[in-house]
Design a protein around this motif. Structure first.
Motif, PDB file in Angstrom:
ATOM      1  N   ILE A  32       0.840  -1.201   0.000  1.00 28.13           N
ATOM      2  CA  ILE A  32       0.000   0.000   0.000  1.00 28.13           C
ATOM      3  C   ILE A  32       0.874   1.249   0.000  1.00 28.13           C
ATOM      4  N   CYS A  36       0.700   4.311  -2.776  1.00 34.44           N
ATOM      5  CA  CYS A  36       0.194   5.612  -2.329  1.00 34.44           C
ATOM      6  C   CYS A  36       1.233   6.714  -2.218  1.00 34.44           C
ATOM      7  N   GLY A  68      -5.995  -0.849   4.346  1.00 34.11           N
ATOM      8  CA  GLY A  68      -5.412   0.449   4.646  1.00 34.11           C
ATOM      9  C   GLY A  68      -4.780   0.415   6.017  1.00 34.11           C
ATOM     10  N   ALA A  85      -3.126   5.640   4.807  1.00 36.70           N
ATOM     11  CA  ALA A  85      -3.164   5.183   3.420  1.00 36.70           C
ATOM     12  C   ALA A  85      -4.219   4.094   3.267  1.00 36.70           C
ATOM     13  N   VAL A  86      -4.924   4.176   2.164  1.00 37.31           N
ATOM     14  CA  VAL A  86      -5.940   3.182   1.817  1.00 37.31           C
ATOM     15  C   VAL A  86      -5.632   2.700   0.410  1.00 37.31           C
ATOM     16  N   SER A  87      -5.696   1.406   0.215  1.00 40.38           N
ATOM     17  CA  SER A  87      -5.463   0.829  -1.100  1.00 40.38           C
ATOM     18  C   SER A  87      -6.351   1.520  -2.129  1.00 40.38           C
ATOM     19  N   ARG A  91     -10.752   2.866  -1.890  1.00 34.95           N
ATOM     20  CA  ARG A  91     -10.943   4.251  -1.455  1.00 34.95           C
ATOM     21  C   ARG A  91     -12.404   4.650  -1.581  1.00 34.95           C
ATOM     22  N   GLY A  96     -10.585   5.317   5.640  1.00 34.49           N
ATOM     23  CA  GLY A  96      -9.777   6.359   6.281  1.00 34.49           C
ATOM     24  C   GLY A  96     -10.461   6.901   7.527  1.00 34.49           C
TER      25      GLY A  96
END
Length: 160
Positions: A32, A36, A68, A85-87, A91, A96
């Motif tokens: 990830i 990101c 994430g 961070a989120v894949s 998203r 998040g």
């Protein structure tokens, strides 16, 4: 967001668990990071941070899949968010938000009075997310980031 995507997000969100990172999560977190960030932490970095007592990570998982994470440091009564961070595939589904909610819960349980972070000035979605939790802009750090060079917006949140 379409009705289908909204329903998928609601269904997915109910299956997500936020938990403390384990060593077996490090490869997924490193993946990830690469997706990101332009200067990502390596898997070796992440494993090193996991063993450092001032560093913490929470991961968002659906089953065993890491979707994430949030990384942060805590020293005395202050906490610095290092990364959220989120894949890219997951998203806009509230992950998040779940990660920050978990961090705030952790902070309240551990007598943290102040949170702070830096975010790229161009990262409007992240800035809006932080503002939704009450973070305020307190300054700018010129040329803070590289690849590309960009200013950082400095934000903080005082907890009561």
């Amino acid at each position: 967001m379409t009705a289908f995507r909204e329903n998928s997000a609601i269904n997915m969100k109910s299956n997500i668990k936020i938990e403390q990172i384990s060593e077996k999560d490090a490869p997924s977190v490193a993946k990830i990071e690469k997706e990101c960030f332009s200067t990502p932490f390596s898997e070796a970095n992440i494993l090193e941070y996991i063993s450092n007592p001032i560093w913490n990570f929470f991961v968002a998982k659906a089953g065993e899949n890491v979707l994430g994470y949030i990384s942060f440091t805590k020293i005395l009564d202050e906490c610095q968010i290092v990364n959220v961070a989120v894949s890219p595939d997951t998203r806009k589904m509230g992950i998040g938000t779940l990660l920050i909610e978990k961090l705030l819960e952790h902070c309240k349980q551990n007598e943290v009075c102040k949170l702070f972070l830096e975010v790229r000035v161009s990262n409007i979605p992240a800035i809006k997310l932080y503002e939704n939790f009450g973070f305020s802009a307190v300054g700018v750090s010129k040329n803070h980031y590289s690849l590309p060079t960009e200013d950082a917006l400095l934000m903080n949140l005082i907890l009561e």
